[in-house]
Design an enzyme around this catalytic site. Sequence first.
Site, PDB file in Angstrom:
ATOM      1  N   GLU A 234     125.840  94.118 -10.580  1.00 44.52           N
ATOM      2  CA  GLU A 234     126.995  94.581 -11.341  1.00 44.52           C
ATOM      3  C   GLU A 234     126.970  93.820 -12.666  1.00 44.52           C
ATOM      4  O   GLU A 234     126.871  92.584 -12.657  1.00 44.52           O
ATOM      5  CB  GLU A 234     128.282  94.265 -10.578  1.00 44.52           C
ATOM      6  CG  GLU A 234     129.468  94.837 -11.292  1.00 44.52           C
ATOM      7  CD  GLU A 234     130.804  94.544 -10.626  1.00 44.52           C
ATOM      8  OE1 GLU A 234     130.828  93.963  -9.528  1.00 44.52           O
ATOM      9  OE2 GLU A 234     131.821  94.899 -11.236  1.00 44.52           O
TER      10      GLU A 234
ATOM     11  N   ARG B 297     122.103  85.480   2.146  1.00 39.93           N
ATOM     12  CA  ARG B 297     122.091  85.126   0.724  1.00 39.93           C
ATOM     13  C   ARG B 297     121.627  83.686   0.551  1.00 39.93           C
ATOM     14  O   ARG B 297     121.724  82.872   1.468  1.00 39.93           O
ATOM     15  CB  ARG B 297     123.446  85.377   0.071  1.00 39.93           C
ATOM     16  CG  ARG B 297     124.631  84.734   0.721  1.00 39.93           C
ATOM     17  CD  ARG B 297     125.936  85.195   0.088  1.00 39.93           C
ATOM     18  NE  ARG B 297     126.106  84.649  -1.237  1.00 39.93           N
ATOM     19  CZ  ARG B 297     126.433  85.387  -2.300  1.00 39.93           C
ATOM     20  NH1 ARG B 297     126.620  86.693  -2.188  1.00 39.93           N
ATOM     21  NH2 ARG B 297     126.585  84.826  -3.460  1.00 39.93           N
TER      22      ARG B 297
ATOM     23  N   LYS C 221     129.145  84.510  -9.611  1.00 32.84           N
ATOM     24  CA  LYS C 221     129.305  84.859 -11.021  1.00 32.84           C
ATOM     25  C   LYS C 221     130.708  84.533 -11.507  1.00 32.84           C
ATOM     26  O   LYS C 221     130.896  84.098 -12.639  1.00 32.84           O
ATOM     27  CB  LYS C 221     129.022  86.353 -11.228  1.00 32.84           C
ATOM     28  CG  LYS C 221     127.557  86.652 -11.383  1.00 32.84           C
ATOM     29  CD  LYS C 221     127.337  88.118 -11.697  1.00 32.84           C
ATOM     30  CE  LYS C 221     127.514  88.956 -10.462  1.00 32.84           C
ATOM     31  NZ  LYS C 221     127.137  90.357 -10.663  1.00 32.84           N
TER      32      LYS C 221
HETATM   33  P1  ATP Z   1     128.298  87.041  -7.113  1.00 35.79           P
HETATM   34  O1  ATP Z   1     128.816  86.701  -5.770  1.00 35.79           O
HETATM   35  O2  ATP Z   1     127.625  85.927  -7.816  1.00 35.79           O
HETATM   36  O3  ATP Z   1     129.282  87.740  -7.990  1.00 35.79           O
HETATM   37  P2  ATP Z   1     127.334  89.549  -6.429  1.00 35.79           P
HETATM   38  O4  ATP Z   1     126.798  89.795  -5.096  1.00 35.79           O
HETATM   39  O5  ATP Z   1     128.700  90.046  -6.669  1.00 35.79           O
HETATM   40  O6  ATP Z   1     127.139  88.053  -6.804  1.00 35.79           O
HETATM   41  P3  ATP Z   1     125.818  91.566  -7.669  1.00 35.79           P
HETATM   42  O7  ATP Z   1     125.643  91.817  -9.103  1.00 35.79           O
HETATM   43  O8  ATP Z   1     126.563  92.539  -6.868  1.00 35.79           O
HETATM   44  O9  ATP Z   1     126.446  90.134  -7.552  1.00 35.79           O
HETATM   45  O10 ATP Z   1     124.423  91.249  -6.985  1.00 35.79           O
HETATM   46  C1  ATP Z   1     123.284  92.031  -7.159  1.00 35.79           C
HETATM   47  C2  ATP Z   1     122.397  91.820  -5.977  1.00 35.79           C
HETATM   48  O11 ATP Z   1     122.068  90.454  -5.828  1.00 35.79           O
HETATM   49  C3  ATP Z   1     123.081  92.244  -4.705  1.00 35.79           C
HETATM   50  O12 ATP Z   1     122.182  93.027  -3.948  1.00 35.79           O
HETATM   51  C4  ATP Z   1     123.419  90.953  -4.025  1.00 35.79           C
HETATM   52  O13 ATP Z   1     123.399  91.105  -2.644  1.00 35.79           O
HETATM   53  C5  ATP Z   1     122.312  90.027  -4.523  1.00 35.79           C
HETATM   54  N1  ATP Z   1     122.765  88.642  -4.515  1.00 35.79           N
HETATM   55  C6  ATP Z   1     123.851  88.129  -5.111  1.00 35.79           C
HETATM   56  N2  ATP Z   1     123.975  86.824  -4.837  1.00 35.79           N
HETATM   57  C7  ATP Z   1     122.938  86.491  -4.029  1.00 35.79           C
HETATM   58  C8  ATP Z   1     122.513  85.283  -3.378  1.00 35.79           C
HETATM   59  N3  ATP Z   1     123.179  84.141  -3.509  1.00 35.79           N
HETATM   60  N4  ATP Z   1     121.387  85.338  -2.621  1.00 35.79           N
HETATM   61  C9  ATP Z   1     120.706  86.475  -2.502  1.00 35.79           C
HETATM   62  N5  ATP Z   1     121.057  87.640  -3.070  1.00 35.79           N
HETATM   63  C10 ATP Z   1     122.161  87.658  -3.821  1.00 35.79           C
HETATM   64 MG    MG Z   2     128.565  92.226  -5.743  1.00 42.18          MG
END
Ligand code: ATP
Ligand code: MG
Length: 559
Positions: free
Chosen positions: A35, A261, A271
């Site tokens: 995102e 994760r 983020k």
């Molecule tokens: P955040 O929690 O930092 O906001 P998010 O999951 O909301 O991260 P996205 O932009 O939705 O951020 O993530 C894009 C991809 O990265 C998704 O498929 C998510 O599962 C993966 N991702 C995010 N954080 C991690 C992590 N700590 N380890 C592995 N994959 C991750």
């Molecule tokens: Mg997300």
Amino acid sequence: MSDANSKPLNFLEQIIKQDIDSGTTTKLITRFPPEPNGYLHIGHAKSICLNFGLAEKFGGECNLRFDDTNPAKEELEYVESIKRDVAWLGFRWPGEVRYASDYFDQFYEWALHLIREGNAYVCHLTAEQAKEYRGWATQPGKPSPWRDRPVEENLADFEKMRAGEFDEGACVLRAKIDMASPNMNMRDPILYRIRKVSHHQTGDKWCIYPSYDFAHGQEDAIEGVTHSICTLEFADHRPLYEWLLNNLPVPMVPRQYEFARLELNYTVTSKRKLKQLVDEKRVDGWDDPRMPTISGMRRRGYTPASLRNFCDLIGVTKSGSTIDVGQLEYCVRDDLNNVAPRAMCVINPLKVTIRNMPAGETQTMKQPVHPNREEMGERELPFTREILIEQDDFTEDTSLSRKKFKRLVLGDYVRLRGAYVIKAEESIKNEAGEIVEVIATLVEGTVGENPPEDIKPRGVIHWVSATENVDCEVRLYDRLFNDPAPDAGDKNFLDALNPESLTVVKGCKGEIGLQFAQPEHAYQFEREGYFCIDAQYSNGSTLVFNRTIGLKDSWSDKV
Ligand code: ATP
Ligand code: MG
């Protein structure tokens, strides 16, 4: 690093291999779906390496797709940074990047389809009421009074939502599934919300936006994604993912798989929290070299290879565990040790005057750029009557044993790296009693040669010419957080910020060749660590080096 092909297959690789062997999958298609509401961090690097890595390994493709369903929090700046970061890590997506917003027309059609089939309705409960109706994990929800309206009314209201006739929050489109489901995600989840904000891709075309759940599986289906890999917290959403695909006329049905994760100690990978650090100016932007963002690590001098090796090393599992940030640092050091040119830089200079070296004379010393890589060539070091060494590398305390202090002691010998053996004869102090200069003599014939047997240098220290060098500033970084779990439980991660995460040292002197240093190409400053130019902090007169990482893991000695 180990050969990826020689490692046993991880659980996802096993699934994919079976699907390919059985013919269920003809071509693997994965996707990385960020995102664009912030910069990518080390956790995303894991997901990128996984999704793009699987595509590489199995001859498939991995799409880069922006999950841009919430325009209120998204920005073009983030879109651009994400593209840059994925490419920098060394991955390529096929064709153009994709956007969830590319499919908004289709999603709208599919929402109408669900309404017509009696599978979705417009609900006018307030957010608060809806929450109450939803129940909680141990108690079933109750049906919204709007749940059983005629299809025609729902169609008309949904059209009004799209046309902007309702205020934000006045109503939502919900799937009609099961208010008693033990899985809260199945209790008539929201499919569309009203948001009267411009979107970075679609402008003002829409004032209703699909929820993450309504978008995700459908995007996968449109793109022909065969294996939709996400993190464990989405396991509970899988029944909904499948319900939507089963109830819509989608071109194909992707499958969702979940992995753990990445959690790193001493690190925050959210983020939202990283954005808070930026917004509150607790760091110097998203790419502050202390940030666990890909752009921060890049600026600090971490290499794509080190991040990829790290992701390979930690592997992919179905259950979560916290990884020691030392493992990441190990991978950075390991890669830099192989690739970084060597240089000398005196961080806290102390002048040494070599009495038996004529003033105005320059001798040129030669040193390999890299001790084990002849092909990287040689560097030239001007040696002059006045040189600089580290303040810490000299003492008047002659009682220190040779074992304990392998540097320069008054009355004793030390070798200058790549140059002469010298002897400290005298030290000169200022009024405050601080040593400001050392008078030394050099031992003739000791460049590249052993001194006579009766002379035993205590050790080897680094130096630069006091007259032919480059001015620089170094920024020494320590961990941004000094708590191994800065945001665990109900802790406020800001309380764990390390007040000493940045030390700026001015007045450092580097060897002359450092004037050609380039950002993102780290040097090993001998005995000091790995450093790389910071393009933003450097200016015409002063080069600023970030310490990418120390030579050894010093943290474990400290705590
Ligand atoms: P955040 O929690 O930092 O906001 P998010 O999951 O909301 O991260 P996205 O932009 O939705 O951020 O993530 C894009 C991809 O990265 C998704 O498929 C998510 O599962 C993966 N991702 C995010 N954080 C991690 C992590 N700590 N380890 C592995 N994959 C991750
Ligand atoms: Mg997300």
